[in-house]
Design a protein around this motif. Structure first.
Motif, PDB file in Angstrom:
ATOM      1  N   ALA A 112       3.549 -11.430  19.344  1.00  0.00           N
ATOM      2  CA  ALA A 112       2.512 -11.450  18.274  1.00  0.00           C
ATOM      3  C   ALA A 112       1.736  -9.933  18.187  1.00  0.00           C
ATOM      4  N   MET A 113       1.788  -9.187  19.492  1.00  0.00           N
ATOM      5  CA  MET A 113       1.361  -7.942  19.374  1.00  0.00           C
ATOM      6  C   MET A 113       2.163  -7.048  18.762  1.00  0.00           C
ATOM      7  N   GLU A 114       3.655  -7.462  18.906  1.00  0.00           N
ATOM      8  CA  GLU A 114       4.477  -6.409  18.260  1.00  0.00           C
ATOM      9  C   GLU A 114       4.541  -6.564  16.719  1.00  0.00           C
ATOM     10  N   SER A 115       4.271  -7.991  16.258  1.00  0.00           N
ATOM     11  CA  SER A 115       4.218  -7.945  14.898  1.00  0.00           C
ATOM     12  C   SER A 115       2.944  -7.393  14.168  1.00  0.00           C
ATOM     13  N   GLY A 116       1.775  -7.397  14.860  1.00  0.00           N
ATOM     14  CA  GLY A 116       0.523  -6.761  14.443  1.00  0.00           C
ATOM     15  C   GLY A 116       0.587  -5.433  14.634  1.00  0.00           C
ATOM     16  N   THR A 117       1.399  -4.693  15.425  1.00  0.00           N
ATOM     17  CA  THR A 117       1.779  -3.281  15.352  1.00  0.00           C
ATOM     18  C   THR A 117       2.485  -2.830  14.331  1.00  0.00           C
ATOM     19  N   LEU A 118       3.706  -3.673  14.008  1.00  0.00           N
ATOM     20  CA  LEU A 118       4.442  -3.296  12.769  1.00  0.00           C
ATOM     21  C   LEU A 118       3.508  -3.473  11.567  1.00  0.00           C
ATOM     22  N   MET A 119       2.444  -4.531  11.465  1.00  0.00           N
ATOM     23  CA  MET A 119       1.536  -4.486  10.345  1.00  0.00           C
ATOM     24  C   MET A 119       0.752  -3.096  10.007  1.00  0.00           C
ATOM     25  N   ALA A 120       0.236  -2.814  11.566  1.00  0.00           N
ATOM     26  CA  ALA A 120      -0.642  -1.589  11.350  1.00  0.00           C
ATOM     27  C   ALA A 120       0.082  -0.452  10.927  1.00  0.00           C
ATOM     28  N   MET A 121       1.473  -0.498  11.210  1.00  0.00           N
ATOM     29  CA  MET A 121       2.335   0.621  10.988  1.00  0.00           C
ATOM     30  C   MET A 121       2.577   0.733   9.582  1.00  0.00           C
ATOM     31  N   ALA A 122       2.687  -0.361   8.778  1.00  0.00           N
ATOM     32  CA  ALA A 122       2.797  -0.507   7.461  1.00  0.00           C
ATOM     33  C   ALA A 122       1.420   0.132   6.705  1.00  0.00           C
ATOM     34  N   LEU A 123       0.218  -0.111   7.328  1.00  0.00           N
ATOM     35  CA  LEU A 123      -1.124   0.259   6.627  1.00  0.00           C
ATOM     36  C   LEU A 123      -1.029   1.679   6.753  1.00  0.00           C
ATOM     37  N   ASP A 124      -0.374   2.172   7.814  1.00  0.00           N
ATOM     38  CA  ASP A 124      -0.476   3.849   7.886  1.00  0.00           C
ATOM     39  C   ASP A 124       0.373   4.232   6.776  1.00  0.00           C
ATOM     40  N   ARG A 125       1.319   3.691   6.536  1.00  0.00           N
ATOM     41  CA  ARG A 125       2.523   4.347   5.586  1.00  0.00           C
ATOM     42  C   ARG A 125       1.782   3.906   4.061  1.00  0.00           C
ATOM     43  N   TYR A 126       1.118   2.787   4.122  1.00  0.00           N
ATOM     44  CA  TYR A 126       0.477   2.733   2.606  1.00  0.00           C
ATOM     45  C   TYR A 126      -0.700   3.699   2.362  1.00  0.00           C
ATOM     46  N   VAL A 127      -1.437   4.027   3.357  1.00  0.00           N
ATOM     47  CA  VAL A 127      -2.289   5.120   3.268  1.00  0.00           C
ATOM     48  C   VAL A 127      -1.950   6.347   3.144  1.00  0.00           C
ATOM     49  N   ALA A 128      -0.694   6.722   3.744  1.00  0.00           N
ATOM     50  CA  ALA A 128      -0.137   8.105   3.602  1.00  0.00           C
ATOM     51  C   ALA A 128       0.382   8.256   2.248  1.00  0.00           C
ATOM     52  N   ILE A 129       0.986   7.292   1.968  1.00  0.00           N
ATOM     53  CA  ILE A 129       1.723   7.451   0.427  1.00  0.00           C
ATOM     54  C   ILE A 129       0.413   7.162  -0.809  1.00  0.00           C
ATOM     55  N   CYS A 130      -0.063   6.231  -0.781  1.00  0.00           N
ATOM     56  CA  CYS A 130      -1.002   6.038  -1.851  1.00  0.00           C
ATOM     57  C   CYS A 130      -2.270   6.579  -1.687  1.00  0.00           C
ATOM     58  N   HIS A 131      -2.651   7.151  -0.619  1.00  0.00           N
ATOM     59  CA  HIS A 131      -3.852   8.146  -0.436  1.00  0.00           C
ATOM     60  C   HIS A 131      -3.696   9.278   0.284  1.00  0.00           C
ATOM     61  N   PRO A 132      -2.654   9.934  -0.066  1.00  0.00           N
ATOM     62  CA  PRO A 132      -2.299  10.905   0.933  1.00  0.00           C
ATOM     63  C   PRO A 132      -3.624  12.015   1.391  1.00  0.00           C
ATOM     64  N   LEU A 133      -4.540  12.171   0.388  1.00  0.00           N
ATOM     65  CA  LEU A 133      -5.603  13.328   0.784  1.00  0.00           C
ATOM     66  C   LEU A 133      -6.637  12.625   1.668  1.00  0.00           C
ATOM     67  N   ARG A 134      -6.667  11.199   1.472  1.00  0.00           N
ATOM     68  CA  ARG A 134      -7.663  10.733   2.593  1.00  0.00           C
ATOM     69  C   ARG A 134      -7.096  10.141   3.959  1.00  0.00           C
ATOM     70  N   HIS A 135      -5.717  10.158   4.084  1.00  0.00           N
ATOM     71  CA  HIS A 135      -5.337   9.689   5.281  1.00  0.00           C
ATOM     72  C   HIS A 135      -5.870  10.222   6.528  1.00  0.00           C
ATOM     73  N   SER A 136      -6.200  11.482   6.619  1.00  0.00           N
ATOM     74  CA  SER A 136      -6.928  11.933   8.012  1.00  0.00           C
ATOM     75  C   SER A 136      -8.125  11.531   7.951  1.00  0.00           C
ATOM     76  N   THR A 137      -8.908  11.170   7.158  1.00  0.00           N
ATOM     77  CA  THR A 137     -10.336  10.765   6.998  1.00  0.00           C
ATOM     78  C   THR A 137     -10.374   9.105   7.140  1.00  0.00           C
ATOM     79  N   ILE A 138      -9.472   8.387   6.615  1.00  0.00           N
ATOM     80  CA  ILE A 138      -9.350   6.973   6.864  1.00  0.00           C
ATOM     81  C   ILE A 138      -8.979   6.449   8.083  1.00  0.00           C
ATOM     82  N   LEU A 139      -7.615   6.948   8.679  1.00  0.00           N
ATOM     83  CA  LEU A 139      -7.232   6.587   9.852  1.00  0.00           C
ATOM     84  C   LEU A 139      -7.547   7.634  10.935  1.00  0.00           C
ATOM     85  N   THR A 140      -8.760   7.498  11.139  1.00  0.00           N
ATOM     86  CA  THR A 140      -9.334   8.609  12.426  1.00  0.00           C
ATOM     87  C   THR A 140      -8.654   8.028  13.842  1.00  0.00           C
ATOM     88  N   LYS A 141      -8.645   8.770  14.941  1.00  0.00           N
ATOM     89  CA  LYS A 141      -8.595   8.290  16.190  1.00  0.00           C
ATOM     90  C   LYS A 141      -9.230   7.219  16.604  1.00  0.00           C
TER      91      LYS A 141
END
Length: 314
Positions: A112-141
């Motif tokens: 289940a953790m692997e599935s959740g991690t892949l989903m989180a990685m998909a969210l990262d790709r979504y933000v990076a491509i659809c909102h590139p200028l806000r990527h660093s402010t949305i996905l902070t550490k």
């Protein structure tokens, strides 16, 4: 233990793992590729963790999630493969009841953790491509850390009922598990009781967690594709879509075997030895393939690998 399949008992102290029923004569040979795959998985995932830790330019959300995926793969494979190899090579089939429940928890928790991690990685790709200028402010550490913690907590909570459900059933016929590891369904089918609750809970986890993750990944990629098709040139579209290639490959290696294995185990009419082989491949292949996929397709990791192994002065 010779009478373990006929002796009446309600709380067995040990289970007997058969390995791959029907292929006992080939266990020694089957173990060789399994051992090679496990060694590659260990080397590959530890290499990913080392590269990300030592390369400051990779301290970004995508690579933090990749590290989480690597740790998940390491735990998932290590919780099953050593015992599997001991069965195949040394005929060490016995497993303590509590150890079996522990292994079951780790398998389902980290799947289940692997599935959740892949989903989180998909969210990262979504933000990076659809909102590139806000990527660093949305996905902070801190946000990435909270996402990782949420994935881990969800997985632990969903996996926790599995060993409790198994422990509550009486086992009065046999303690021989026709499997090479303590899969939930393989164990509860030995119970002398109506185990539909266990089966229904397994399906609930499959569709509410892994199925929901798959749905969110599909929705993310639907938005990603919309953004890509709006780009002005073909080269720009191909370059942007190329950044998702590694993730798409990783998704395929996990979700296709996962759903096939889970559904055929419950509803399919598949020979038992083939079913067990599919289950083993589902646990073995993603941990081996994920570091290879990211090592080959991700330029930053590939370049760091080349610098790591290239002779000094070249």
């Amino acid at each position: 233990m010779s009478d373990s399949n006929t002796t009446l008992f309600t709380n067995p102290s040990t289970f007997i793992l058969q390995g791959i029923p029907g292929l006992e004569g080939a266990h020694v040979w089957i173990a060789i590729p399994f051992c090679i795959i496990y060694a590659i998985a260990l080397l590959g995932n530890f290499t990913i963790l080392f590269i990300v830790k030592t390369e400051p330019s990779l301290h970004e959300p995508m690579y933090y999630f990749l590290c989480m995926l690597a740790v998940t793969d390491l735990v998932l494979s290590t919780s099953t493969v050593p015992k599997m190899l001991s069965i195949f090579w040394f005929n060490a089939r016995e497993i303590d009841f509590s150890a079996c429940l522990t292994q079951m928890f780790f398998i389902h928790c980290f799947s289940a953790m692997e599935s959740g991690t892949l989903m989180a990685m998909a969210l990262d790709r979504y933000v990076a491509i659809c909102h590139p200028l806000r990527h660093s402010t949305i996905l902070t550490k801190p946000v990435v850390a909270k996402m990782g913690l949420a994935v881990a907590l969800r997985s632990g909570v969903l996996a926790l009922p599995y060993p409790f459900l198994v422990r509550r059933w009486p086992y009065c016929r046999t303690n021989i598990i026709p499997h090479s590891f303590c899969d939930h369904i393989a164990v509860v089918t030995l119970a002398c009781a109506d185990v539909r609750v266990s089966s229904y809970y397994g399906l609930f986890v499959l569709f509410s967690a892994i199925g929901l993750d798959a749905l969110l990944i599909l929705l993310s990629y639907a938005q990603i594709l919309r953004a890509i098709f709006r780009l002005p040139t073909k080269d720009a579209r191909l370059k942007t879509f190329g950044t998702c290639g590694s993730h798409l490959c990783a998704i395929s290696t996990f979700y296709i075997p996962e759903f096939f294995s889970s559904l055929t185990h419950r509803f399919g009419h598949v020979p038992l030895h083939l079913l067990i082989l599919i289950g083993n491949v589902y646990l073995l292949m993603p941990p081996m393939l994920h570091p290879i996929i990211y090592g080959v397709r991700t330029r930053q990791i590939r370049d760091r690998l080349l610098r790591l192994f290239a002779p000094k002065g070249t």
